[in-house]
Scaffold this motif. Structure first.
Motif, short mmCIF file in Angstrom:
data_model
loop_
_atom_site.label_atom_id
_atom_site.label_comp_id
_atom_site.label_asym_id
_atom_site.label_seq_id
_atom_site.Cartn_x
_atom_site.Cartn_y
_atom_site.Cartn_z
N LEU A 217 -32.12 -67.41 -1.35
CA LEU A 217 -30.76 -67.42 -1.87
C LEU A 217 -30.53 -68.77 -2.54
N ALA A 218 -31.69 -69.89 -2.11
CA ALA A 218 -31.48 -71.16 -3.05
C ALA A 218 -31.85 -70.89 -4.48
N VAL A 219 -32.58 -69.91 -4.72
CA VAL A 219 -33.16 -69.43 -6.09
C VAL A 219 -32.03 -68.82 -6.79
N SER A 220 -31.34 -67.72 -6.17
CA SER A 220 -30.31 -66.89 -6.79
C SER A 220 -29.63 -66.21 -5.77
N ASN A 221 -28.40 -65.94 -6.16
CA ASN A 221 -27.33 -65.46 -5.27
C ASN A 221 -27.13 -63.96 -5.83
N ASP A 222 -28.11 -63.51 -6.85
CA ASP A 222 -27.76 -62.11 -7.31
C ASP A 222 -28.67 -61.19 -6.42
N ALA A 223 -27.96 -60.05 -5.96
CA ALA A 223 -28.45 -59.34 -4.97
C ALA A 223 -29.80 -58.59 -5.63
N PHE A 224 -29.52 -58.24 -6.95
CA PHE A 224 -30.86 -57.44 -7.41
C PHE A 224 -32.30 -58.40 -7.64
N ILE A 225 -31.83 -59.65 -7.82
CA ILE A 225 -33.30 -60.61 -8.05
C ILE A 225 -33.78 -60.80 -6.69
N VAL A 226 -32.93 -61.20 -5.58
CA VAL A 226 -33.28 -61.75 -4.32
C VAL A 226 -33.97 -60.22 -3.71
N TYR A 227 -33.43 -59.01 -3.62
CA TYR A 227 -33.86 -57.97 -3.11
C TYR A 227 -35.18 -57.59 -3.59
N THR A 228 -35.37 -57.38 -4.77
CA THR A 228 -36.70 -56.91 -5.67
C THR A 228 -37.60 -58.10 -5.36
N SER A 229 -37.32 -59.24 -5.66
CA SER A 229 -38.67 -60.11 -5.35
C SER A 229 -39.07 -60.23 -3.98
N ASN A 230 -38.16 -59.92 -3.12
CA ASN A 230 -38.49 -59.88 -1.59
C ASN A 230 -39.40 -58.55 -1.57
N ALA A 231 -38.91 -57.33 -1.94
CA ALA A 231 -39.35 -56.19 -1.64
C ALA A 231 -41.06 -56.26 -2.26
N PHE A 232 -41.05 -56.71 -3.49
CA PHE A 232 -42.52 -56.57 -4.13
C PHE A 232 -43.59 -57.57 -3.35
N ALA A 233 -42.75 -58.71 -2.76
CA ALA A 233 -43.68 -59.62 -2.16
C ALA A 233 -44.14 -58.95 -0.75
N ILE A 234 -43.14 -58.39 -0.20
CA ILE A 234 -43.25 -57.47 1.20
C ILE A 234 -44.58 -56.37 1.06
N LEU A 235 -44.28 -55.56 -0.07
CA LEU A 235 -45.14 -54.60 -0.28
C LEU A 235 -46.78 -55.00 -0.21
N GLY A 236 -46.85 -56.29 -0.74
CA GLY A 236 -48.30 -56.67 -1.05
C GLY A 236 -48.79 -57.36 0.34
N LEU A 237 -48.21 -57.50 1.55
CA LEU A 237 -48.51 -58.09 2.52
C LEU A 237 -49.52 -57.39 3.34
N ARG A 238 -49.69 -56.32 3.32
CA ARG A 238 -50.83 -55.38 4.01
C ARG A 238 -52.06 -55.79 3.38
N ALA A 239 -52.34 -55.62 1.87
CA ALA A 239 -53.57 -55.70 1.53
C ALA A 239 -53.92 -57.21 1.44
#
Length: 356
Positions: A217-239
């Motif tokens: 939230l320090a980077v952006s307070n836009d829901a689209f930006i914060v959620y999509t960036s988090n989602a793609f980071a989380i998706l790659g955690l297993r690999a």
């Protein structure tokens, strides 16, 4: 807030759902994931995140693209601590390597849901009460203190709230039943240790959300930006986990780099809040500078870790689970435990399909 078209939200949702479906089909049979396979999948997830970032640049604009890239890289770097906790949990519950991907898959699904809830709440609060950014900054400074004091290593998977709650809801058996989470014994449903592992991982992610949500939230307070960036980071955690499971201890300076990043983001939050609540004369840190600092700190931390290896007598100070779940040591560990991932562990399993 950025003007994000509805179709881009739909593209994101379809991309995530299709990616999860393909990943689930590719790993429908429980098997040990080697470094080569994990590296290939990690490349797929990073590639998806980069391509989606390029679309954000083209459709939403340069500012949004920079914010997305910064938030994704920030979440990716903070998620490294998750990998240590994954190793700790797997070691504590003695999870056979062939079952670990199935557990992490469910962990990712839970993280996508809970992060969405927390981020939506965070965006709503920040949009109404800007002063809460000072509180978020304090949280990040406290997280920095814990990292430098190495207090995070005290996490006990067996005593987490989620595992205790599970044991109150239903009994948990001692033996695994292939990749099953719940089985029926003596006319009642009983949880396998695999369900307890999922509960422990979800509980750990909730703890890590306390750091990552204020940071993004320090980077952006836009829901689209914060959620999509988090989602793609989380998706790659297993690999990323399977790729680095045996190498985590080599990056011993990375925790110090993460502490520096959290401190920088905390300062960014204070300046951002001061600019909005105290005086517009207070400067804000632009997204490009934030991205540059994060990349530089990560590069230096990784470079120093590789250039200055940790003394061997200190290499085992991190949770021993990282070693016990690495590709080189796991077979011996599983043999000593009698935890064969293929045959069923009791008569109930003999009549069940492997992935039921």
């Amino acid at each position: 807030m950025h003007d994000v078209p509805l179709w881009l939200w739909m593209v994101f949702a379809i991309t995530v759902l299709l990616s999860l479906a393909v990943d689930l089909l590719a790993h429908r049979q429980a098997h040990v994931i080697g470094i080569r396979e994990a590296t290939a999948w990690s490349g797929v997830w990073v590639g998806l995140a980069v391509v989606f970032g390029a679309v954000v640049f083209l459709v939403v604009g340069t500012t949004a693209g920079l914010e997305y890239t910064t938030a994704w890289l920030l979440e990716k770097s903070l998620s490294v601590d998750n990998l240590f906790v994954f190793a700790l949990i797997f070691g504590y519950f003695k999870v056979p390597r062939a079952y670990q991907h199935r557990v992490l898959f469910l962990g990712v699904l839970g993280a996508l849901v809970f992060r969405g809830i927390f981020l939506a709440a965070g965006v709503a609060v920040v949009s109404r009460f800007t002063a809460v950014l000072f509180v978020f900054a304090a949280i990040l400074f406290y997280s920095t203190y814990k990292i430098l004091k190495e207090e995070e290593d005290s996490f006990d998977p067996g005593r987490s709230f989620a595992v205790k709650l599970l044991r109150k809801v239903m009994p948990v058996r001692e033996e695994y039943a292939r990749t099953r989470f719940v089985i029926k014994e003596a006319g009642r449903h009983v949880a396998t240790p695999l369900l307890a592992v999922v509960a422990a991982i979800e509980a750990a992610d909730l703890v890590f959300a306390v750091d990552s949500v204020p940071a993004v939230l320090a980077v952006s307070n836009d829901a689209f930006i914060v959620y999509t960036s988090n989602a793609f980071a989380i998706l790659g955690l297993r690999a990323l986990y399977f790729m680095l499971a045996g190498l985590l201890d080599r990056f011993h300076y990375l925790s110090k780099g993460l502490a520096l990043i959290l401190t920088f983001i905390g300062v960014k939050l204070i300046l951002q809040a001061s600019h909005k609540t105290i005086s517009t004369a207070v400067p804000e840190i632009p997204s490009l500078l934030s991205l540059t600092v994060i990349v530089a700190v990560l590069a230096v931390s990784i470079g120093l870790s590789l250039a200055c290896p940790q003394p061997s007598e200190h290499a085992a100070e991190r949770p021993a689970a990282a070693a016990s779940t690495s590709p080189a040591s796991a077979p011996a560990e599983e043999a000593s435990r009698g935890a064969d991932p293929d045959p069923p562990t009791d008569p109930h399993d003999a009549a069940e399909p492997p992935d039921a």
